[in-house]
Design a protein around this motif. Structure first.
Motif, short mmCIF file in Angstrom:
data_model
loop_
_atom_site.label_atom_id
_atom_site.label_comp_id
_atom_site.label_asym_id
_atom_site.label_seq_id
_atom_site.Cartn_x
_atom_site.Cartn_y
_atom_site.Cartn_z
N CYS A 113 -31.31 -4.41 -49.38
CA CYS A 113 -32.20 -4.42 -50.54
C CYS A 113 -32.71 -3.02 -50.86
N ASP A 114 -32.98 -2.22 -49.86
CA ASP A 114 -33.65 -0.94 -50.09
C ASP A 114 -32.75 0.07 -50.78
N THR A 115 -31.54 0.23 -50.29
CA THR A 115 -30.61 1.16 -50.93
C THR A 115 -30.32 0.75 -52.38
N PRO A 116 -29.95 -0.51 -52.66
CA PRO A 116 -29.64 -0.89 -54.05
C PRO A 116 -30.83 -0.85 -55.00
N ILE A 117 -32.06 -1.19 -54.55
CA ILE A 117 -33.17 -1.23 -55.50
C ILE A 117 -33.52 0.16 -55.99
N TYR A 118 -33.43 1.16 -55.12
CA TYR A 118 -33.67 2.53 -55.57
C TYR A 118 -32.51 3.04 -56.42
N ALA A 119 -31.29 2.75 -55.99
CA ALA A 119 -30.12 3.18 -56.75
C ALA A 119 -30.07 2.52 -58.13
N LEU A 120 -30.63 1.33 -58.22
CA LEU A 120 -30.64 0.61 -59.50
C LEU A 120 -31.37 1.41 -60.59
N SER A 121 -32.35 2.23 -60.18
CA SER A 121 -33.09 3.02 -61.17
C SER A 121 -32.17 3.99 -61.91
N THR A 122 -31.13 4.47 -61.24
CA THR A 122 -30.19 5.40 -61.89
C THR A 122 -29.22 4.66 -62.79
N ALA A 123 -29.05 3.35 -62.55
CA ALA A 123 -28.16 2.55 -63.39
C ALA A 123 -28.90 1.92 -64.56
N MET A 124 -30.19 1.72 -64.42
CA MET A 124 -30.99 1.14 -65.50
C MET A 124 -31.16 2.10 -66.67
N THR A 125 -31.30 3.38 -66.37
CA THR A 125 -31.49 4.38 -67.41
C THR A 125 -30.91 5.72 -66.98
N GLU A 126 -30.39 6.45 -67.94
CA GLU A 126 -29.87 7.79 -67.64
C GLU A 126 -30.89 8.87 -67.96
N LYS A 127 -32.06 8.48 -68.46
CA LYS A 127 -33.10 9.44 -68.82
C LYS A 127 -33.95 9.78 -67.60
N VAL A 128 -34.01 11.05 -67.24
CA VAL A 128 -34.72 11.48 -66.04
C VAL A 128 -36.21 11.17 -66.12
N GLU B 218 -37.75 8.84 -67.87
CA GLU B 218 -37.96 7.40 -67.75
C GLU B 218 -37.75 6.95 -66.31
N ARG B 219 -36.72 7.49 -65.67
CA ARG B 219 -36.46 7.15 -64.28
C ARG B 219 -37.62 7.56 -63.37
N ASN B 220 -38.14 8.77 -63.58
CA ASN B 220 -39.28 9.22 -62.78
C ASN B 220 -40.47 8.29 -62.96
N SER B 221 -40.69 7.87 -64.21
CA SER B 221 -41.81 6.98 -64.50
C SER B 221 -41.62 5.63 -63.81
N ILE B 222 -40.41 5.09 -63.89
CA ILE B 222 -40.12 3.79 -63.28
C ILE B 222 -40.30 3.86 -61.76
N LEU B 223 -39.78 4.92 -61.16
CA LEU B 223 -39.88 5.06 -59.71
C LEU B 223 -41.33 5.27 -59.26
N SER B 224 -42.06 6.09 -60.01
CA SER B 224 -43.44 6.38 -59.60
C SER B 224 -44.31 5.13 -59.71
N ILE B 225 -44.13 4.36 -60.80
CA ILE B 225 -44.90 3.13 -60.95
C ILE B 225 -44.46 2.10 -59.91
N GLY B 226 -43.16 2.07 -59.64
CA GLY B 226 -42.65 1.17 -58.60
C GLY B 226 -43.26 1.47 -57.25
N ARG B 227 -43.38 2.74 -56.92
CA ARG B 227 -43.98 3.12 -55.64
C ARG B 227 -45.48 2.83 -55.66
N LEU B 228 -46.12 2.99 -56.83
CA LEU B 228 -47.54 2.66 -56.94
C LEU B 228 -47.76 1.18 -56.67
N VAL B 229 -46.92 0.34 -57.26
CA VAL B 229 -47.02 -1.10 -57.03
C VAL B 229 -46.72 -1.42 -55.57
#
Length: 456
Positions: free
Chosen positions: A125-140, A142-153
């Motif tokens: 689960c851990d490897t794919p959920i982080y890697a999924l962020s690069t497949a969901m969007t190619e915008k850096v 947006e990706r940073n925002s998604i990852l940072s909020i994900g880590r906040l949650v």
């Protein structure tokens, strides 16, 4: 900023992190206490905790390779999340439903087997959920925002798990607690399995030989530097593991343990809420360095202030919690940067194996930290078996030893990491943006190199 992802998709992604971190907390912070509560001594518990991770390092790298090469129905990353959705709760419940009637050696074998299986499930689960962020969007951005909020949650989940586990494990018991936690976690992790979408999977699915993959990793010097620093911080981050023991065996109060754990995490959540906006104004590298520096300073102050008075203890723990924002939130935003640099440098894009390194180092440092904490407690004279039968508190030597391990020991890794990163890690946000634009075919190599001005 125009988003490629939908609001429902992003909320599902954040919800997954919440559920995943509930599972992670009960293993990472409480497996050692679970063993001590079942009569396993500190040295033996340390061996049980670290042994499965020897296999786990190999498993993570192999799995990263599988992710990069496999072509499963339904996507590159989402199918693994579906498999792990069943496997993680099953292995978690198995560990904590260990019969108390077993001998010490049988208990160690039970936890050893369960921990090995849990590690494999968690990797899925851990490897794919982080890697999924690069497949969901190619915008850096947006990706940073998604990852940072994900880590906040995810950090918020640590608070909930901490308060729940610390407050309930003595009254509810480990079996019922693990089952209840698993049900809640599964419900939170479910939505992304339906709403997640891989938009850029084709671009990153080029086939490369195993030799190509490891050659590319060897050429990704910033990935290597960053994860050495990450490992140094993680392996000495004794706070989450030692606080429950400190509360039960030194303070004689699990209620104070709940407060201490909350103080170490709640301020981090408040501070983390500002991370996305701060990252738009300040390079996240310097935010990370600043957080590590604050953690070191607050830890040293806490050691000298002592624990005879509650208020100073809680305040210094809160300051340490703010410092941990760098480790708990910011740190996971650097792996995608290393992926962009690796593709820019070698032409090989490696989400799977790179995120598997992140997972491997996270779990290995956590396991070593658990084992090292237990061994250091023993070295400094702490023995849970010698606790007073009435109060449950250890003697003065054990209490002081526990205090050493909880406070200044945890500063060693961050100090070394700061030195290493400042001297050797040169990737910055504006340069990664240029590399991502080149990797996505938006600008030419010449335009990218001109913008980078030969810095790489």
């Amino acid at each position: 900023m125009e988003m490629q992802t939908t609001k429902r998709e992003r909320i599902s992604y954040y919800s997954y992190f919440f559920g995943q971190n509930l599972f992670y907390m009960i293993i990472a912070s409480y497996i050692s206490l679970f063993l001590l509560n079942h009569g396993v001594n500190e040295a033996l518990a340390a061996s049980v905790v670290i042994a499965p991770q020897i296999w786990d390092v190999i498993n993570d790298i192999i799995f990263g390779r599988i992710v990069d090469k496999a072509h499963l129905k339904g996507g590159k990353f989402l199918p693994w999340l579906k498999i792990s959705w069943i496997c993680i709760p099953a292995t978690t419940i198995f560990i904590f439903c260990m019969p108390d009637s077993l001998s010490i050696s049988a208990k160690c074998a039970w936890v050893f087997i369960g921990y090995c299986l849990w590690s494999v499930a968690y990797t899925m689960c851990d490897t794919p959920i982080y890697a999924l962020s690069t497949a969901m969007t190619e915008k850096v951005e947006e990706r940073n925002s998604i990852l940072s909020i994900g880590r906040l949650v995810g950090t918020s989940a640590l608070v909930i798990a901490t308060l729940a586990i610390e407050g309930l494990y003595m009254t509810m018991g480990w079996p019922l607690l693990s089952i209840s936690l698993s049900v809640v976690s599964m419900l939170l992790m479910l939505p992304i399995l339906f709403f997640g979408k891989e938009r850029n999977a084709v671009r990153s699915a080029e086939a490369h030989t195993l030799k190509d993959m490891f050659r590319a990793l060897g050429q990704n010097k910033f990935l290597i530097v960053f994860y050495i620093a990450f490992f140094l911080v993680g392996v000495t981050n004794t706070v989450q593991t030692v606080i429950p023991m400190f509360a039960q065996y030194v303070l004689g109060s699990t209620e104070k343990g709940t407060i201490l754990l909350a103080m170490s995490i709640i301020p981090a959540i408040i501070a983390a809420a500002f991370i996305p906006s701060l990252c738009r104004k300040v390079d996240k590298f310097w935010l990370y360095i600043g957080c590590l520096g604050l953690f070191v300073l607050a830890s040293v102050i806490q050691f000298f202030v002592g624990y005879s008075s509650d208020i100073p203890l809680y305040i210094t723990m809160a300051l340490r919690g703010v410092g941990l924002v760098g480790y708990n939130v910011l740190v996971y935003m650097f792996t995608p940067d290393c992926i962009e640099y690796g593709q820019y440098k070698t032409g090989v894009r490696q989400e799977g194996i790179t995120f598997s390194i992140q997972t491997s180092v996270t779990k290995l440092s956590g396991a070593l930290m658990n084992s090292i904490s237990l061994l250091l407690l023993a070295v400094f004279g702490f023995k849970a078996a010698n606790a007073d039968p009435v109060t449950g508190v250890v003697d003065a030597v054990g209490a002081l030893g526990c205090w050493h391990v909880l406070t200044w020991i945890s500063t060693i890794g961050p100090i070394l990491a700061i030195i290493l990163l400042v001297m050797r890690y040169r990737l910055r946000d504006k340069d990664v943006n240029l590399m991502a634009q080149y990797n996505n075919g938006e600008i030419s190599r010449e335009e990218c190199d001109r913008g980078l001005a030969g810095r790489y």
